[in-house]
Design a protein around this motif. Structure first.
Motif, PDB file in Angstrom:
ATOM      1  N   LEU A   1       0.849  -1.183   0.000  1.00  0.00           N
ATOM      2  CA  LEU A   1       0.000   0.000   0.000  1.00  0.00           C
ATOM      3  C   LEU A   1       0.895   1.248   0.000  1.00  0.00           C
ATOM      4  O   LEU A   1       1.788   1.371   0.835  1.00  0.00           O
ATOM      5  CB  LEU A   1      -0.900   0.002   1.238  1.00  0.00           C
ATOM      6  N   ASP A   2       0.684   2.129  -1.001  1.00  0.00           N
ATOM      7  CA  ASP A   2       1.518   3.329  -1.131  1.00  0.00           C
ATOM      8  C   ASP A   2       0.604   4.492  -1.483  1.00  0.00           C
ATOM      9  O   ASP A   2       0.152   4.631  -2.622  1.00  0.00           O
ATOM     10  CB  ASP A   2       2.573   3.137  -2.223  1.00  0.00           C
ATOM     11  N   THR A   3       0.324   5.329  -0.491  1.00  0.00           N
ATOM     12  CA  THR A   3      -0.633   6.426  -0.717  1.00  0.00           C
ATOM     13  C   THR A   3       0.020   7.580  -1.488  1.00  0.00           C
ATOM     14  O   THR A   3      -0.631   8.576  -1.771  1.00  0.00           O
ATOM     15  CB  THR A   3      -1.175   6.958   0.634  1.00  0.00           C
ATOM     16  N   ALA A   4       1.326   7.409  -1.806  1.00  0.00           N
ATOM     17  CA  ALA A   4       2.014   8.434  -2.631  1.00  0.00           C
ATOM     18  C   ALA A   4       2.451   7.802  -3.946  1.00  0.00           C
ATOM     19  O   ALA A   4       3.501   8.144  -4.509  1.00  0.00           O
ATOM     20  CB  ALA A   4       3.218   9.004  -1.891  1.00  0.00           C
ATOM     21  N   ILE A   5       1.647   6.895  -4.459  1.00  0.00           N
ATOM     22  CA  ILE A   5       2.008   6.218  -5.709  1.00  0.00           C
ATOM     23  C   ILE A   5       2.019   7.235  -6.860  1.00  0.00           C
ATOM     24  O   ILE A   5       1.287   8.240  -6.810  1.00  0.00           O
ATOM     25  CB  ILE A   5       1.022   5.051  -5.987  1.00  0.00           C
ATOM     26  N   ASN A   6       2.890   6.990  -7.853  1.00  0.00           N
ATOM     27  CA  ASN A   6       2.924   7.908  -9.012  1.00  0.00           C
ATOM     28  C   ASN A   6       3.517   7.181 -10.223  1.00  0.00           C
ATOM     29  O   ASN A   6       3.963   6.033 -10.133  1.00  0.00           O
ATOM     30  CB  ASN A   6       3.736   9.168  -8.677  1.00  0.00           C
ATOM     31  N   TYR A   7       3.550   7.910 -11.360  1.00  0.00           N
ATOM     32  CA  TYR A   7       3.993   7.296 -12.621  1.00  0.00           C
ATOM     33  C   TYR A   7       5.464   6.899 -12.532  1.00  0.00           C
ATOM     34  O   TYR A   7       5.871   5.829 -13.002  1.00  0.00           O
ATOM     35  CB  TYR A   7       3.772   8.295 -13.769  1.00  0.00           C
ATOM     36  N   THR A   8       6.276   7.755 -11.878  1.00  0.00           N
ATOM     37  CA  THR A   8       7.711   7.471 -11.781  1.00  0.00           C
ATOM     38  C   THR A   8       7.968   6.138 -11.083  1.00  0.00           C
ATOM     39  O   THR A   8       8.786   5.321 -11.524  1.00  0.00           O
ATOM     40  CB  THR A   8       8.420   8.633 -11.054  1.00  0.00           C
ATOM     41  N   LYS A   9       7.252   5.895  -9.993  1.00  0.00           N
ATOM     42  CA  LYS A   9       7.483   4.651  -9.245  1.00  0.00           C
ATOM     43  C   LYS A   9       7.107   3.441 -10.094  1.00  0.00           C
ATOM     44  O   LYS A   9       7.827   2.449 -10.148  1.00  0.00           O
ATOM     45  CB  LYS A   9       6.665   4.668  -7.948  1.00  0.00           C
ATOM     46  N   LEU A  10       5.959   3.554 -10.799  1.00  0.00           N
ATOM     47  CA  LEU A  10       5.534   2.429 -11.644  1.00  0.00           C
ATOM     48  C   LEU A  10       6.511   2.227 -12.798  1.00  0.00           C
ATOM     49  O   LEU A  10       6.862   1.098 -13.157  1.00  0.00           O
ATOM     50  CB  LEU A  10       4.114   2.679 -12.170  1.00  0.00           C
ATOM     51  N   ALA A  11       7.022   3.349 -13.350  1.00  0.00           N
ATOM     52  CA  ALA A  11       7.966   3.252 -14.477  1.00  0.00           C
ATOM     53  C   ALA A  11       9.265   2.595 -14.021  1.00  0.00           C
ATOM     54  O   ALA A  11       9.822   1.727 -14.713  1.00  0.00           O
ATOM     55  CB  ALA A  11       8.239   4.649 -15.051  1.00  0.00           C
ATOM     56  N   LYS A  12       9.757   2.978 -12.840  1.00  0.00           N
ATOM     57  CA  LYS A  12      10.994   2.374 -12.332  1.00  0.00           C
ATOM     58  C   LYS A  12      10.787   0.886 -12.049  1.00  0.00           C
ATOM     59  O   LYS A  12      11.596   0.040 -12.449  1.00  0.00           O
ATOM     60  CB  LYS A  12      11.453   3.094 -11.058  1.00  0.00           C
ATOM     61  N   ALA A  13       9.667   0.570 -11.381  1.00  0.00           N
ATOM     62  CA  ALA A  13       9.394  -0.852 -11.070  1.00  0.00           C
ATOM     63  C   ALA A  13       9.325  -1.653 -12.358  1.00  0.00           C
ATOM     64  O   ALA A  13       9.851  -2.774 -12.451  1.00  0.00           O
ATOM     65  CB  ALA A  13       8.091  -0.962 -10.290  1.00  0.00           C
ATOM     66  N   MET A  14       8.716  -1.068 -13.380  1.00  0.00           N
ATOM     67  CA  MET A  14       8.605  -1.756 -14.683  1.00  0.00           C
ATOM     68  C   MET A  14       9.972  -2.028 -15.272  1.00  0.00           C
ATOM     69  O   MET A  14      10.260  -3.134 -15.763  1.00  0.00           O
ATOM     70  CB  MET A  14       7.800  -0.879 -15.647  1.00  0.00           C
ATOM     71  N   GLN A  15      10.897  -1.028 -15.184  1.00  0.00           N
ATOM     72  CA  GLN A  15      12.252  -1.240 -15.726  1.00  0.00           C
ATOM     73  C   GLN A  15      12.929  -2.405 -15.019  1.00  0.00           C
ATOM     74  O   GLN A  15      13.543  -3.260 -15.633  1.00  0.00           O
ATOM     75  CB  GLN A  15      13.107   0.032 -15.582  1.00  0.00           C
ATOM     76  N   TYR A  16      12.800  -2.441 -13.695  1.00  0.00           N
ATOM     77  CA  TYR A  16      13.468  -3.526 -12.952  1.00  0.00           C
ATOM     78  C   TYR A  16      12.865  -4.887 -13.304  1.00  0.00           C
ATOM     79  O   TYR A  16      13.575  -5.869 -13.521  1.00  0.00           O
ATOM     80  CB  TYR A  16      13.390  -3.250 -11.448  1.00  0.00           C
ATOM     81  N   LEU A  17      11.531  -4.928 -13.369  1.00  0.00           N
ATOM     82  CA  LEU A  17      10.876  -6.228 -13.628  1.00  0.00           C
ATOM     83  C   LEU A  17      11.116  -6.730 -15.043  1.00  0.00           C
ATOM     84  O   LEU A  17      11.106  -7.938 -15.302  1.00  0.00           O
ATOM     85  CB  LEU A  17       9.372  -6.107 -13.353  1.00  0.00           C
ATOM     86  N   THR A  18      11.349  -5.794 -15.974  1.00  0.00           N
ATOM     87  CA  THR A  18      11.501  -6.235 -17.373  1.00  0.00           C
ATOM     88  C   THR A  18      12.946  -6.209 -17.856  1.00  0.00           C
ATOM     89  O   THR A  18      13.272  -6.842 -18.857  1.00  0.00           O
ATOM     90  CB  THR A  18      10.652  -5.331 -18.313  1.00  0.00           C
ATOM     91  N   GLN A  19      13.826  -5.483 -17.144  1.00  0.00           N
ATOM     92  CA  GLN A  19      15.209  -5.360 -17.633  1.00  0.00           C
ATOM     93  C   GLN A  19      16.239  -6.065 -16.754  1.00  0.00           C
ATOM     94  O   GLN A  19      17.322  -6.404 -17.222  1.00  0.00           O
ATOM     95  CB  GLN A  19      15.599  -3.869 -17.755  1.00  0.00           C
ATOM     96  N   ASN A  20      15.928  -6.244 -15.452  1.00  0.00           N
ATOM     97  CA  ASN A  20      16.889  -6.951 -14.572  1.00  0.00           C
ATOM     98  C   ASN A  20      16.587  -8.458 -14.633  1.00  0.00           C
ATOM     99  O   ASN A  20      15.546  -8.904 -14.143  1.00  0.00           O
ATOM    100  CB  ASN A  20      16.768  -6.451 -13.129  1.00  0.00           C
ATOM    101  N   PRO A  21      17.467  -9.247 -15.205  1.00  0.00           N
ATOM    102  CA  PRO A  21      17.183 -10.685 -15.377  1.00  0.00           C
ATOM    103  C   PRO A  21      16.795 -11.349 -14.052  1.00  0.00           C
ATOM    104  O   PRO A  21      17.461 -11.165 -13.042  1.00  0.00           O
ATOM    105  CB  PRO A  21      18.516 -11.251 -15.902  1.00  0.00           C
TER     106      PRO A  21
END
Ligand SMILES: O=C(O)[C@H](O)[C@H](O)COP(=O)(O)O
Ligand SMILES: [Mg+2]
Length: 325
Positions: free
Chosen positions: A182-202
């Motif tokens: 639960l993150d009440t300060a969620i934003n596009y940057t956090k989702l974009a960073k998480a996406m990079q890690y999940l798709t680019q870090n083997p």
């Protein structure tokens, strides 16, 4: 699991219910309280169970607080509780990453979440970035006999509504887990960073503290829950996270690692069918559904296609306070 729940509504029924069990597992949000407001009568019920020498365990999917900070909340609200009685999804997630995944100490977790997650990861000695910290806690010089006050800074890079500029993003190759709560300060940057890690870090793992769709705030009102925070990452990656909190076994495993209890003499008391009641059932325990949180009596009708039925129902945990008189 029952075919027809028993609605408790008299002192005799409350007495018979309490006498059946030695261990009472309590969900928190929607059962004991809504944020900082206690459910009327809940404290009296807990005090009565303590007087009867019943075992009490608190089991919350709310990952915003560590066990130690839940202890402070219990103290603040005048509810007797010990740290070892409190099991939150932040704690269970940190234990899972350290003891089940056995994440190497040089690897890191990218956190979408709040201080509770970071504090529990710190307790387990797990490095983390994202969340509410700058990437690592700034430890000031030792003060007061080796008491180190860890100071957390909001990382301006993450707490922003600016567009995410991937050309300026330095992806950390040591991130091996994305942990979303639960993150009440969620934003596009956090989702974009998480996406990079999940798709680019083997091999980067996707873990959710819990997947509650909504968060009960009292008065029949709700806010987006942790599951709605991690949902975009499911959609982006087309993969389901490993989910730790109720109804999953990982949460029950962290409880069993600390407490011995007989499931046949244990009741799980909760406000959600798809987390608390399934969790109790899977653990071989009895279950009591309260109607002060997410579930409503109409959700139990066949046409509502409930995922599970509780053994018992009560309007509010506070209704059992009459036993204290
Ligand atoms: O969104 C969430 O994380 C949950 O709604 C919330 O925290 C549930 O907490 P619990 O009812 O398990 O105490
Ligand atoms: Mg709840």
């Amino acid at each position: 699991m029952t075919t027809q729940p028993l609605k408790l509504s008299s002192k005799a029924e409350y007495l018979s219910f309490v006498d059946q069990f030695d261990t009472f597992m309590f969900d928190c949000d929607g059962v004991l309280w809504h944020d900082e407001s206690l459910v009327p009568g809940a404290v009296q019920v807990l005090e009565h169970l303590r007087a009867l020498k019943k075992k009490i365990i608190f089991v919350t999917n709310n990952a915003t607080k560590s066990r130690k900070n839940y202890k402070k909340k219990f103290d603040r609200l005048g509810v007797q509780a010990e740290v070892d009685e409190v099991f939150g999804s932040a704690y269970a997630s940190a234990v899972y990453i350290s003891s089940v995944l056995q994440l190497p100490k040089d690897e890191k977790v990218y956190v979408i979440g709040q201080a509770g997650l970071e504090e529990e990861l710190d307790e387990e000695g797990i490095q983390h970035i994202g969340g509410t910290v700058r990437g690592h806690p700034l430890s000031p010089p030792t003060i007061l006999l080796n008491f180190k006050a860890r100071i957390y800074f909001q990382d301006p890079a993450d707490k922003t509504f600016d567009a995410f500029d991937i050309t300026k993003f330095e992806r950390d190759p040591k991130v091996a887990v994305v942990l979303a709560g639960l993150d009440t300060a969620i934003n596009y940057t956090k989702l974009a960073k998480a996406m990079q890690y999940l798709t680019q870090n083997p091999g980067c793992r996707f873990i959710a503290t819990n997947e509650d769709s909504t968060y009960p705030v009292g008065g029949g009102q709700f806010l987006p829950g942790a599951g709605s925070i991690s949902a975009p990452l499911r959609y982006i990656t087309k993969t389901d996270p490993v989910s730790i909190g109720k109804p999953n076994q990982a949460m029950m495993d962290t409880i069993k690692a600390k407490h011995h209890f007989d499931p046949k003499k244990t009741v799980m008391i909760g406000d959600r069918l798809d987390t608390d009641i399934i969790f109790g059932n899977k653990g071989g325990c009895s279950t009591l559904l309260v109607l002060t949180g997410v579930a409503k009596e109409a959700d139990l009708r066949p046409e509502a296609n409930p995922p599970v039925l509780p053994d018992f129902i009560v309007n509010s945990l506070g209704d059992l306070a009459v036993l204290k008189n």
